[in-house]
Design a protein around this motif. Structure first.
Motif, PDB file in Angstrom:
ATOM      1  N   ALA A 143      -7.551  -4.159   4.157  1.00  0.00           N
ATOM      2  CA  ALA A 143      -8.994  -4.391   4.043  1.00  0.00           C
ATOM      3  C   ALA A 143      -9.561  -3.778   2.770  1.00  0.00           C
ATOM      4  O   ALA A 143      -9.389  -2.590   2.501  1.00  0.00           O
ATOM      5  CB  ALA A 143      -9.706  -3.806   5.255  1.00  0.00           C
ATOM      6  N   ASP A 144     -10.227  -4.600   1.990  1.00  0.00           N
ATOM      7  CA  ASP A 144     -10.992  -4.091   0.856  1.00  0.00           C
ATOM      8  C   ASP A 144     -12.129  -3.223   1.408  1.00  0.00           C
ATOM      9  O   ASP A 144     -12.770  -3.602   2.395  1.00  0.00           O
ATOM     10  CB  ASP A 144     -11.557  -5.287   0.066  1.00  0.00           C
ATOM     11  N   PRO A 145     -12.398  -2.069   0.803  1.00  0.00           N
ATOM     12  CA  PRO A 145     -13.520  -1.249   1.277  1.00  0.00           C
ATOM     13  C   PRO A 145     -14.844  -2.007   1.298  1.00  0.00           C
ATOM     14  O   PRO A 145     -15.753  -1.632   2.052  1.00  0.00           O
ATOM     15  CB  PRO A 145     -13.560  -0.099   0.264  1.00  0.00           C
ATOM     16  N   SER A 146     -14.943  -3.063   0.502  1.00  0.00           N
ATOM     17  CA  SER A 146     -16.177  -3.864   0.457  1.00  0.00           C
ATOM     18  C   SER A 146     -16.105  -5.101   1.343  1.00  0.00           C
ATOM     19  O   SER A 146     -16.919  -6.015   1.182  1.00  0.00           O
ATOM     20  CB  SER A 146     -16.465  -4.290  -0.991  1.00  0.00           C
ATOM     21  N   LEU A 147     -15.157  -5.145   2.280  1.00  0.00           N
ATOM     22  CA  LEU A 147     -14.952  -6.342   3.104  1.00  0.00           C
ATOM     23  C   LEU A 147     -16.247  -6.848   3.725  1.00  0.00           C
ATOM     24  O   LEU A 147     -16.515  -8.052   3.728  1.00  0.00           O
ATOM     25  CB  LEU A 147     -13.936  -6.050   4.205  1.00  0.00           C
ATOM     26  N   ALA A 196       0.832  -1.202   0.000  1.00  0.00           N
ATOM     27  CA  ALA A 196       0.000   0.000   0.000  1.00  0.00           C
ATOM     28  C   ALA A 196       0.868   1.255   0.000  1.00  0.00           C
ATOM     29  O   ALA A 196       0.574   2.237  -0.703  1.00  0.00           O
ATOM     30  CB  ALA A 196      -0.925   0.000   1.217  1.00  0.00           C
ATOM     31  N   LYS A 197       1.943   1.243   0.778  1.00  0.00           N
ATOM     32  CA  LYS A 197       2.835   2.397   0.843  1.00  0.00           C
ATOM     33  C   LYS A 197       3.558   2.637  -0.479  1.00  0.00           C
ATOM     34  O   LYS A 197       3.987   3.760  -0.767  1.00  0.00           O
ATOM     35  CB  LYS A 197       3.837   2.208   1.968  1.00  0.00           C
ATOM     36  N   GLN A 198       3.683   1.573  -1.298  1.00  0.00           N
ATOM     37  CA  GLN A 198       4.312   1.706  -2.609  1.00  0.00           C
ATOM     38  C   GLN A 198       3.295   2.061  -3.694  1.00  0.00           C
ATOM     39  O   GLN A 198       3.657   2.201  -4.864  1.00  0.00           O
ATOM     40  CB  GLN A 198       5.021   0.404  -2.988  1.00  0.00           C
ATOM     41  N   GLY A 199       2.038   2.189  -3.318  1.00  0.00           N
ATOM     42  CA  GLY A 199       0.995   2.504  -4.278  1.00  0.00           C
ATOM     43  C   GLY A 199       0.637   1.342  -5.188  1.00  0.00           C
ATOM     44  O   GLY A 199       0.114   1.560  -6.289  1.00  0.00           O
ATOM     45  N   LYS A 200       0.854   0.119  -4.737  1.00  0.00           N
ATOM     46  CA  LYS A 200       0.590  -1.069  -5.542  1.00  0.00           C
ATOM     47  C   LYS A 200      -0.683  -1.766  -5.055  1.00  0.00           C
ATOM     48  O   LYS A 200      -1.157  -1.505  -3.939  1.00  0.00           O
ATOM     49  CB  LYS A 200       1.772  -2.039  -5.456  1.00  0.00           C
ATOM     50  N   PRO A 201      -1.264  -2.654  -5.868  1.00  0.00           N
ATOM     51  CA  PRO A 201      -2.400  -3.458  -5.379  1.00  0.00           C
ATOM     52  C   PRO A 201      -2.017  -4.180  -4.094  1.00  0.00           C
ATOM     53  O   PRO A 201      -0.937  -4.790  -4.020  1.00  0.00           O
ATOM     54  CB  PRO A 201      -2.647  -4.446  -6.522  1.00  0.00           C
ATOM     55  N   HIS A 202      -2.875  -4.114  -3.099  1.00  0.00           N
ATOM     56  CA  HIS A 202      -2.465  -4.619  -1.785  1.00  0.00           C
ATOM     57  C   HIS A 202      -3.578  -5.273  -0.960  1.00  0.00           C
ATOM     58  O   HIS A 202      -3.319  -5.798   0.116  1.00  0.00           O
ATOM     59  CB  HIS A 202      -1.882  -3.480  -0.955  1.00  0.00           C
ATOM     60  N   TYR A 203      -4.825  -5.241  -1.425  1.00  0.00           N
ATOM     61  CA  TYR A 203      -5.911  -5.772  -0.619  1.00  0.00           C
ATOM     62  C   TYR A 203      -5.749  -7.270  -0.361  1.00  0.00           C
ATOM     63  O   TYR A 203      -5.267  -8.021  -1.216  1.00  0.00           O
ATOM     64  CB  TYR A 203      -7.263  -5.539  -1.291  1.00  0.00           C
ATOM     65  N   VAL A 204      -6.176  -7.684   0.821  1.00  0.00           N
ATOM     66  CA  VAL A 204      -6.279  -9.102   1.187  1.00  0.00           C
ATOM     67  C   VAL A 204      -7.758  -9.454   1.148  1.00  0.00           C
ATOM     68  O   VAL A 204      -8.541  -8.993   1.988  1.00  0.00           O
ATOM     69  CB  VAL A 204      -5.695  -9.364   2.588  1.00  0.00           C
ATOM     70  N   GLU A 205      -8.149 -10.258   0.183  1.00  0.00           N
ATOM     71  CA  GLU A 205      -9.560 -10.597   0.013  1.00  0.00           C
ATOM     72  C   GLU A 205      -9.920 -11.802   0.878  1.00  0.00           C
ATOM     73  O   GLU A 205      -9.245 -12.832   0.853  1.00  0.00           O
ATOM     74  CB  GLU A 205      -9.859 -10.895  -1.454  1.00  0.00           C
ATOM     75  N   VAL A 206     -11.005 -11.653   1.628  1.00  0.00           N
ATOM     76  CA  VAL A 206     -11.474 -12.710   2.516  1.00  0.00           C
ATOM     77  C   VAL A 206     -12.976 -12.566   2.658  1.00  0.00           C
ATOM     78  O   VAL A 206     -13.543 -11.503   2.356  1.00  0.00           O
ATOM     79  CB  VAL A 206     -10.752 -12.629   3.883  1.00  0.00           C
ATOM     80  N   GLN A 207     -13.643 -13.612   3.114  1.00  0.00           N
ATOM     81  CA  GLN A 207     -15.103 -13.617   3.183  1.00  0.00           C
ATOM     82  C   GLN A 207     -15.567 -12.900   4.455  1.00  0.00           C
ATOM     83  O   GLN A 207     -15.608 -13.494   5.533  1.00  0.00           O
ATOM     84  CB  GLN A 207     -15.630 -15.051   3.145  1.00  0.00           C
TER      85      GLN A 207
END
Length: 420
Positions: free
Chosen positions: A238-242, A175-186
């Motif tokens: 965290a994905d905003p849609s977690l 995230a600090k590098q501006g790269k894709p970083h979300y951890v997707e989970v249910q």
């Protein structure tokens, strides 16, 4: 001459209904039709199995594949309504791995005994058999198993994390590098959230219920598990849609390029290959993250178990057909086409599988160390209580949430009857 008598209208109607519905002679006038209710399969593997077993019967039966709703709750609801009405048209059914205790207690499914039981247990993974067993009796035949792995992009993180702490640290660095970083989970309020919590509790050395399933166990392992959920939900990972994320949304997030990691089932592998051939060369897998460095994760086992309905007219043929549906060849097709891990151990070293399933050994290791969801006829109640207490994940306060959950589980276990 005597007058010609016409048949009574009621008798004509009765004869018509018996003819239209097959009547009592349907088993002798042609092959029996066995209705198999199972989840909707878009891959064609289930229909292929039904057709193959129908041909293999030599004309004694035909299997009709009836598709249940897509959601587990919808599937269970339809089966419960049919079986509560003693529907004789439910010959074989695909049960979620948590339903056997409930359905067995209700008298809706038949026990497997004798040589047929021996055939089911031979070569079947022990954890899968546990899901199909209630009070030391086998009530279903595991059709497929399932487990989660950690899936990630190696162009973003060449070395996968071993623990949840490492996972969140890697996501934060990306995230600090501006790269894709979300951890997707249910994280949505449904069964998937219960599974996430159960896996974390088991991985921390605890359990949701006591061994006799009479009361909540929880304790410090549950507090640790709730802390993992809270930490992810409040981190850059965290994905905003977690709070609304389910398995397929998690898959799509990684495919879209917004996520770097996901904990999910093996179906994501063929999907990535088909949907994003450009990202597929960087799509990798690793064991599910551990809660502590000294203890491997105990991932909650999933899958479908095939049970024979208690009210069908052809129980012997239904048992025979079930053995065919979950045999070596059909489980192989189901794995290759549908991406669903087999319940037969021997398939995990079969060249036909390992060539297309390069993660087979990791799946088998996870299944050999699997945890089970709480084993109780009141599981549906318990699952609803867990998902409710942990939703939304960002609002979790580990000590307080677990204390509240303990009371909710006590209430769930004390409820009477079945949830419709």
């Amino acid at each position: 001459m005597p007058k010609r008598r016409c048949p009574r209208p009621q008798l004509v109607l009765l004869a018509f209904l018996l003819t239209a519905c097959g009547g009592t002679g349907s088993a002798t006038t042609g092959p029996a039709t066995l209705d198999w209710y199972n989840f909707p399969d878009d891959s064609g593997a289930l229909q292929q199995a039904a057709d193959a077993c129908s041909r293999a019967s030599g004309g004694r039966y035909t299997i009709r594949y009836d598709k249940l709703p897509r959601t587990a709750d919808g599937q269970r609801q339809q089966l419960v309504r049919r079986l509560a009405a003693h529907d004789a048209g439910v010959d074989i059914m695909g049960l979620d791995v948590t339903w056997a205790p409930e359905f067995a207690e209700a008298g809706w499914i038949r026990e497997w005994t004798g040589a047929q039981k021996d055939e089911v247990t031979a070569d079947t993974l022990p954890a899968a058999l546990e899901t199909a067993t209630w009070k030391d009796r086998l009530y279903a035949a595991p059709y497929n198993s399932n487990t989660q792995l950690l899936w990630y992009r190696d162009d973003l993180t060449p070395t996968p994390p071993h623990t949840w702490t490492e996972l969140l640290a890697q996501a934060d660095a990306l995230a600090k590098q501006g790269k894709p970083h979300y951890v997707e989970v249910q994280g949505a309020q449904y069964e998937g959230l219960t599974v996430w919590f159960n896996t974390l509790v088991s991985s921390a050395g605890g359990s949701v219920l006591t061994p006799d399933a009479s009361a909540p166990a929880l304790g410090p392992p549950a507090v640790t598990a709730a802390g993992v959920i809270r930490d992810l939900a409040r981190s850059p990972a965290a994905d905003p849609s977690l709070a609304n994320q389910m398995e397929d949304q998690d898959r799509l997030a990684l495919e879209s390029g917004t996520a770097a990691f996901e904990v999910n089932y093996p179906f994501v592998y063929p999907a990535m290959k088909a949907d994003r051939p450009d990202l597929f060369p960087h799509f990798r897998w690793a064991p599910y993250p551990a809660v502590t460095p000294d203890r491997p994760a105990a991932v909650t086992i999933g899958g479908i178990d095939l049970a024979v309905g208690a009210y069908g007219h052809h129980p012997d043929l239904a048992h025979e057909a079930t053995l065919c549906l979950r045999n070596h060849d059909n489980q192989l097709v189901n794995a290759l086409k549908g991406g669903l891990p087999p319940s037969l151990r021997s398939l995990y070293t079969a060249p036909e599988l390992t060539g297309s399933y390069p993660f087979a050994a990791d799946v088998l290791t996870a299944l050999d160390n699997a945890s089970l969801r709480p084993r109780t006829p009141a599981y549906q109640n318990v699952s609803i209580a867990i998902a409710h207490a942990l939703s939304p994940p960002s609002a979790v306060d580990p000590e307080r949430t677990v204390a509240d959950l303990s009371g909710q589980i006590k209430d769930a276990l004390g409820s009477k009857g079945l949830i419709p």
